[in-house]
Design an enzyme around this catalytic site. Sequence first.
Site, PDB file in Angstrom:
ATOM      1  N   ASP A  61      36.996  35.175  36.518  1.00  0.00           N
ATOM      2  CA  ASP A  61      38.438  35.179  36.237  1.00  0.00           C
ATOM      3  C   ASP A  61      39.281  34.111  36.937  1.00  0.00           C
ATOM      4  O   ASP A  61      39.805  33.194  36.331  1.00  0.00           O
ATOM      5  CB  ASP A  61      39.021  36.571  36.506  1.00  0.00           C
ATOM      6  CG  ASP A  61      38.603  37.173  37.854  1.00  0.00           C
ATOM      7  OD1 ASP A  61      37.908  36.493  38.620  1.00  0.00           O
ATOM      8  OD2 ASP A  61      38.974  38.321  38.139  1.00  0.00           O
ATOM      9  N   GLU A 112      46.511  43.558  37.146  1.00  0.00           N
ATOM     10  CA  GLU A 112      46.395  42.463  36.173  1.00  0.00           C
ATOM     11  C   GLU A 112      47.217  42.686  34.910  1.00  0.00           C
ATOM     12  O   GLU A 112      47.825  41.764  34.375  1.00  0.00           O
ATOM     13  CB  GLU A 112      44.922  42.231  35.783  1.00  0.00           C
ATOM     14  CG  GLU A 112      44.113  41.477  36.810  1.00  0.00           C
ATOM     15  CD  GLU A 112      43.679  42.326  38.001  1.00  0.00           C
ATOM     16  OE1 GLU A 112      43.942  43.549  37.982  1.00  0.00           O
ATOM     17  OE2 GLU A 112      43.080  41.776  38.934  1.00  0.00           O
TER      18      GLU A 112
HETATM   19  C1  DMJ Z   1      43.234  40.872  43.174  1.00  0.00           C
HETATM   20  O1  DMJ Z   1      42.838  40.958  44.495  1.00  0.00           O
HETATM   21  C2  DMJ Z   1      43.225  39.464  42.704  1.00  0.00           C
HETATM   22  O2  DMJ Z   1      44.070  39.367  41.615  1.00  0.00           O
HETATM   23  C3  DMJ Z   1      41.854  38.959  42.347  1.00  0.00           C
HETATM   24  O3  DMJ Z   1      41.860  37.676  41.775  1.00  0.00           O
HETATM   25  C4  DMJ Z   1      41.099  39.887  41.454  1.00  0.00           C
HETATM   26  N1  DMJ Z   1      41.739  41.116  41.269  1.00  0.00           N
HETATM   27  C5  DMJ Z   1      42.327  41.785  42.383  1.00  0.00           C
HETATM   28  C6  DMJ Z   1      43.082  43.010  41.965  1.00  0.00           C
HETATM   29  O4  DMJ Z   1      42.540  43.645  40.889  1.00  0.00           O
END
Ligand code: DMJ
Length: 856
Positions: free
Chosen positions: A216, A328
């Site tokens: 992601d 998100e």
């Molecule tokens: C967060 O700590 C950040 O957005 C990270 O990139 C992935 N997701 C978590 C929360 O879900």
Amino acid sequence: MPLTCRGRVRGQEPSRGDVDDALGKFSLTLIDSLDTLVVLNKTKEFEDAVRKVLRDVNLDNDVVVSVFETNIRVLGGLLGGHSLAIMLKEKGEYMQWYNDELLQMAKQLGYKLLPAFNTTSGLPYPRINLKFGIRKPEARTGTETDTCTACAGTLILEFAALSRFTGATIFEEYARKALDFLWEKRQRSSNLVGVTINIHTGDWVRKDSGVGAGIDSYYEYLLKAYVLLGDDSFLERFNTHYDAIMRYISQPPLLLDVHIHKPMLNARTWMDALLAFFPGLQVLKGDIRPAIETHEMLYQVIKKHNFLPEAFTTDFRVHWAQHPLRPEFAESTYFLYKATGDPYYLEVGKTLIENLNKYARVPCGFAAMKDVRTGSHEDRMDSFFLAEMFKYLYLLFADKEDIIFDIEDYIFTTEAHLLPLWLSTTNQSMSKKNTTSEYTELDDSNFDWTCPNTQILFPNDPLYAQSIREPLKNVVDKSCPRGIIRVREESFRSGAKPPLRARDFMATNPEHLEILKKMGVSLIHLKDGRVQLVQHAIQAASSIDAEDGLRFMQEMIELSSQQQKEQQLPPRAVQIVSHPFFGRVVLTAGPAQFGLDLSKHKETRGFVASSKPYNGCSELTNPEAVMGKIALIQRGQCMFAEKARNIQNAGAIGGIVIDDNEGSSSDTAPLFQMAGDGKDTDDIKIPMLFLFSKEGSIILDAIREYEEVEVLLSDKAKDRDPEMENEEQPSSENDSQNQSAEQMTSISQEVDLIDQESLEESSLNSHPESLSPADTDNAASVSPSEQNSNPAENHETTSLDGECTDLDNQLQEQSETEEDSSPNVSWGKKVQPIDSILADWNEDIEAFEMMEKDEL
Ligand code: DMJ
């Protein structure tokens, strides 16, 4: 820890595995929420919080932490705090005493992370010891060979900001080197990256590729690095990847993982919750249509389950039921509202807030959902809840004048920390160096809005977003269970299906066999009467038939896993309904294979009483105390069924068995169902549930404090009674007892327990019948050995048998009996060897582990 009202200190609580690597005894939540305080206009509180960080936080702890998590949450938190501290100082009212102390801490932390980059590839080790670094004996880390792509590719914003704020260029250099290496290693024909990479050789360890777990924020940081640093090479890389994502992974409204070498092949049948950030990134990129479509699909999943489950299938069933209050989706909602100005997204935000207040709010904060289906809680409120969720939800509803600075002057890191855009012109020694011409010309259609744009994109067409959502409005509700279908957009829209649906297949029907042959699927009759299906795409009559065959096989696998799951009892909920809990605390409980089935009958509600003897293994000596109540019994020393009979004989209306293994918790141990004693258990009429020690002690502590504690045993937590909430003020113990009695009457008239979800589940039961060729046993299960065979041949196998066992939704439920002497009862009819189960679900488990690592 919002249920037990304590902070989670690493080493003082049972380890939860990789997820604890975010905790470094450095006041994570405090640091992660610094800039949220300024956004929420809590300037005084921000000033106090900064002082606390400077006074109390020690970064030199002998703790092994995740480099990725420490970077995004702690380094990012310190830099976000510093960015807003200097902004406030300049305004002249607050933070006048501030002298870059947070930045100094950030620099100290940056230097502590640098040894992780001591690899030939430049990709960082995934973990580091804050005190001892890496690879020394005291460090206890440094032997890892793999890391996730997001773990190595989500550093540039924080590291570049640190370099530019301090003038120490080494941080930006290291982060750039890691990104350069990932870019070099992209799969050249698909332009996709895998989920996991070997940090020494650069080989892809996991070759599946999506936009969620494990990858992601790598994509996010390429685009945002371009925005923050103005370096075209980052935009070119992002655009190249984005083109590949839209070509292979995006199947609007779905985003499905594929294999990097064979990007036309889906890698799995489910999506994870982390991908919900992607519509927000698409808005930043300017590609609004697919952003609206995916967001709408996700919103419908949320409406169905109140929250987005950690993973859900392509036909929108829960695949992994946990929800740790991830931000998100709120993030994407915020970006979509900014881009479209469509008030629909405010309604979406309102729903999110209402659900949080209704289902997650507990006396000491907001508790993660252990299981969105039951509404049970986990004693966990991750720091990203305050860092991101609060920030995005507040910003969604905030007008420009509500925020004391101009948010447009900043970029959000992946943890929603704010970095000022003016950094692009400060200390920019590294910029532009890497710009090369190795980027191929891309199809322009993805780049209509290449420059990030914070203005409303369609001011003259307020109905634009609605017109895109409209065709999707029933996409979740009207979806039928189906297998994954690897189709391109056109065929997806035209509803292409295999000529033979898995659920209709009859192994004795010659026509069906003919179709299988055409699709390259062969049928093998095994000695034990089972039938195995194998697909060799090269044996199909044409490439279209091969694709149909693949769809058929995928449907069959999906059908099989679905049927396996249907044979299992889902977890149950114990909800504390009396004062001062009023239904807010919901504990995850294991079901019993005997006694009243809570999914078919009304829930059981009653006050709790400890049985004597506490183990419930003989006739109770305090029947008057448990009569008409829910008896608490300790696990051990006799069969679960025996305990149930003893408390039932004493007049109990239900029982809760509490684990005798001190410190056990459903957070750390797999839940299981209590098995009977191998004899007929029809005489047991009361419901029985199991709680691990930690959850059980929440009830025991409540009894010590409030004496009268009333609970609800059910398959799914019930909404809090509004009347209860209105009465929620401190009251005397007597009052609370009276209240509880009244509540008992008001709620006991409630609800039919067969809710919508159960109805849907039961409608799926029609499948085994339709899958009943004479020579099969009505069920299908994946054959692991075959499924793992040579992928180059592009074949998939599935076998039909009656031995269904499953690891359900990461709960890894098993049935357990109290004594070794008891019969070996499992979720299914027969016991499948654990090796075989693990092989079946290896891919899922790996993905889940990776998700945990990436703090999914
Ligand atoms: C967060 O700590 C950040 O957005 C990270 O990139 C992935 N997701 C978590 C929360 O879900």
